[in-house]
Every structure is written in structure tokens, then in C-alpha cells.
Design a protein around this motif. Structure first.
Motif, PDB file in Angstrom:
ATOM      1  N   GLU A 137       0.817  -1.205   0.000  1.00 27.73           N
ATOM      2  CA  GLU A 137       0.000   0.000   0.000  1.00 27.73           C
ATOM      3  C   GLU A 137       0.856   1.263   0.000  1.00 27.73           C
ATOM      4  N   THR A 153      -1.128 -12.372   5.888  1.00 30.32           N
ATOM      5  CA  THR A 153      -2.498 -11.903   6.012  1.00 30.32           C
ATOM      6  C   THR A 153      -2.749 -10.716   5.083  1.00 30.32           C
ATOM      7  N   GLY A 154      -3.853 -10.781   4.359  1.00 32.51           N
ATOM      8  CA  GLY A 154      -4.250  -9.679   3.497  1.00 32.51           C
ATOM      9  C   GLY A 154      -3.670  -9.720   2.100  1.00 32.51           C
ATOM     10  N   LEU A 155      -2.822 -10.697   1.807  1.00 36.09           N
ATOM     11  CA  LEU A 155      -2.208 -10.795   0.490  1.00 36.09           C
ATOM     12  C   LEU A 155      -2.675 -12.054  -0.234  1.00 36.09           C
ATOM     13  N   GLU A 156      -2.648 -11.986  -1.534  1.00 38.80           N
ATOM     14  CA  GLU A 156      -2.876 -13.155  -2.366  1.00 38.80           C
ATOM     15  C   GLU A 156      -1.539 -13.623  -2.916  1.00 38.80           C
ATOM     16  N   SER A 273      -0.942  -7.559  -3.521  1.00 37.05           N
ATOM     17  CA  SER A 273      -2.141  -7.008  -2.906  1.00 37.05           C
ATOM     18  C   SER A 273      -3.324  -7.202  -3.845  1.00 37.05           C
ATOM     19  N   THR A 275      -5.616  -5.330  -4.498  1.00 37.92           N
ATOM     20  CA  THR A 275      -5.932  -4.086  -5.200  1.00 37.92           C
ATOM     21  C   THR A 275      -5.159  -3.936  -6.499  1.00 37.92           C
TER      22      THR A 275
END
Length: 298
Positions: A137, A153-156, A273, A275
Motif C-alpha cells: 500500500e 495476512t491480506g495478500l494473495e 495485494s 488491489t
């Protein structure tokens, strides 16, 4: 000296003069008069308090201080020039930015990358290397490498290969030893280490039943890539991730004196991420990676 007080005109005049060893040529390059160049250099010398250029007859030489300053200025101006050219030029292609572990980039990605470029010539790839964790980010990075048991956590991401490692050496080194038949024979060898993976040899030796083995000699390196090159050059026996040396083993540049493979619970991942995953360029590269590793995203 504070940045706000840097004598930029004098620095430009000195760098050009020092490069050409000629005030006249420097003036022509900078589109000013020779007198203006000489004046700027004089002001620079007064600012730093030491002479930078001395004349001997009709020739010109740099003082010791000038010889120190000149390469630093040339490199700085070249960096500025390249950067300005890069941002001023409208990119023709979409760019994918990767930040990878150095050995992963060199030994896993680079041998495969020509296949992606052949299929997707419209995509530019920028590869950076680092051992640190990437904060997507806050950084301009599309994908990064990760070593661990599971995805952060929070990532692919996609698991590229397992953390599996074994000893390798050059064929010439193996021939040079009179006997390297069992793991305890490694006590006579030079063991090669990556300082980033200092426990690998101990883990492999423990699995091989020789936890107390101490080699006569050892060499350590900043990363696994250097350890691999040292093994190819015949400096000793390295314990290396199997995925990094597959091609070298097939080519006969390295051999495995023992077939025993040690493994950890970790895997090498390519992560991102969510996004950033919608771009067509991103999807094209990810689809190619999935084909290379033979499975689907985690």
C-alpha cells in the motif's frame, strides 16, 4: 554544506571542465563563454576553500580535491539525466514491477523470463531485488517474493516451490576428492554457506545422521546466488535450494554427491495485494507464472 546552498552552476562548470580538461570545450557544452566557466569555478573554489584545478603551462590538471569531486559529480549528473529522460518519455508499454529475493530473481525467474517476453512483447518488466518485506500500500510494487509457511495476512499469492535443499558441487571438485561417499566425508571438504541460510547445512547434516560434523574449512557469502557460483567454480560444497540449481544440474555444471534432500515447512511464494490484481498486464504475468509452476493461485 546544506543542500540549499549548493553552488550548482559552479558544480556544472567544474564537472564539464574536469571531464574535458578544457575551459573552452566546457563552455561550448554549457553554451556559455569561457570567462563565465572560469568565474563559476573560481566561485566554487572559494566556497569549498580549496583549489580544484591547476594550470601547468598550457595544460590543465585536477588537484587532489578535484580528482575526488569530479567522479562524484559525473555520476550524480548522469543519474539525474537518466531519471529525467525516463520520466519525460511517454511509456510505450505497460510496466510490471517486481521486487524479489536476489537468488530467486537470478536463478528461478531469469532463466524463464524469455518465454514470457516472447508471448507478451507488449509488457515491460522492472525487477528489483531485496530481502525486506514489501508494504504494497505504500510502495510502487506489483508483486514480491515471500518465504514462509503460508501467505501473509491480506495478500494473495502463488506457491512457486517448496523449501527443499541438498548439497551440490562441481564435477571437478568431486573428482578431486579421493572419497566423498558418505556424509561424514564432508568433514574434509570446504562447506559453502549463505549468511541468509546459515542453518541449512546443520539441518541437512542432522538429517544425514551427522549432526556433530565440523568441516575443516568453510566459506560464507551474502546470498545463495554467490554460494552457487562458488560451487560451480569448485570452491567447495554448497547446500542449495533444489529449484535454484535444476538447470545447472541438467547442464552438468553441478552434481549432487548425495541424493538426500532436506525440507522445511516453508515455501517460496509470489505475493501481491488484491488491489493490484485487476490490470491486464498483471493477469497476463500471473497466468504465465501459474503455467510455469503447474498449479493455480493460493
Amino acid at each position: 554544506m546544506q543542500r540549499s546552498r549548493l553552488p550548482l552552476l559552479g558544480l556544472r562548470a567544474f564537472e564539464a571542465t574536469a571531464r574535458h580538461l578544457s575551459v573552452t570545450k566546457a563552455a561550448a557544452e554549457l553554451c556559455v563563454t569561457p570567462g563565465a566557466v572560469s568565474q563559476q569555478i573560481k566561485l566554487l573554489e572559494e566556497t569549498v576553500g580549496v583549489p580544484l584545478i591547476c594550470r601547468k603551462g598550457r595544460s590543465m590538471e585536477l588537484t587532489d580535491a578535484g580528482q575526488v569531486l569530479r567522479p562524484a559529480l559525473t555520476q550524480a549528473f548522469q543519474t539525474i539525466e537518466l531519471t529525467l529522460n525516463a520520466i519525460a518519455r511517454r511509456p510505450r508499454h505497460d510496466t510490471l514491477k517486481l521486487c524479489l529475493l536476489p537468488t530467486l530473481a537470478e536463478k528461478w525467474l531469469m532463466p524463464r523470463l524469455a518465454r514470457f517476453q516472447g508471448a507478451h512483447p507488449e509488457v515491460d518488466i522492472q525487477i528489483m531485488t531485496s530481502f525486506r518485506a514489501i508494504h504494497f500500500e505504500a510502495e510502487d510494487v506489483d508483486m514480491a517474493s515471500f518465504l514462509g509457511k503460508s501467505l501473509p495476512t491480506g495478500l494473495e499469492g502463488v506457491r512457486l516451490f517448496d523449501d527443499a535443499f541438498l548439497p551440490v558441487c562441481s564435477p571437478a571438485l568431486l573428482r578431486r576428492y579421493e572419497r566423498l561417499a558418505v556424509p561424514r566425508d564432508l568433514a574434509r571438504a570446504t562447506l559453502l554457506y549463505s549468511v541468509r541460510r546459515m542453518d541449512d547445512w546443520q539441518r541437512w547434516l542432522t538429517l544425514a545422521g551427522e549432526p556433530d560434523l565440523r568441516p575443516q574449512h568453510s566459506l560464507s557469502f551474502e546470498n545463495s546466488s554467490l554460494s552457487i557460483q562458488a560451487a560451480v567454480d569448485g570452491l567447495g560444497v554448497a547446500v542449495i535450494q533444489h529449484a535454484y540449481v535444476t538447470d545447472l544440474l541438467k547442464a552438468g555444471l553441478l552434481v549432487t554427491p548425495f541424493d538426500l534432500v532436506a525440507r522445511s515447512e516453508n515455501g517460496y511464494y509470489l505475493v501481491w495485494s488484491p488491489t493490484r490484481a485487476a490490470r491486464p498486464t498483471f493477469r497476463s504475468f500471473l497466468e504465465w507464472v501459474l503455467k510455469e509452476v503447474g498449479h493455480t493461485a493460493a
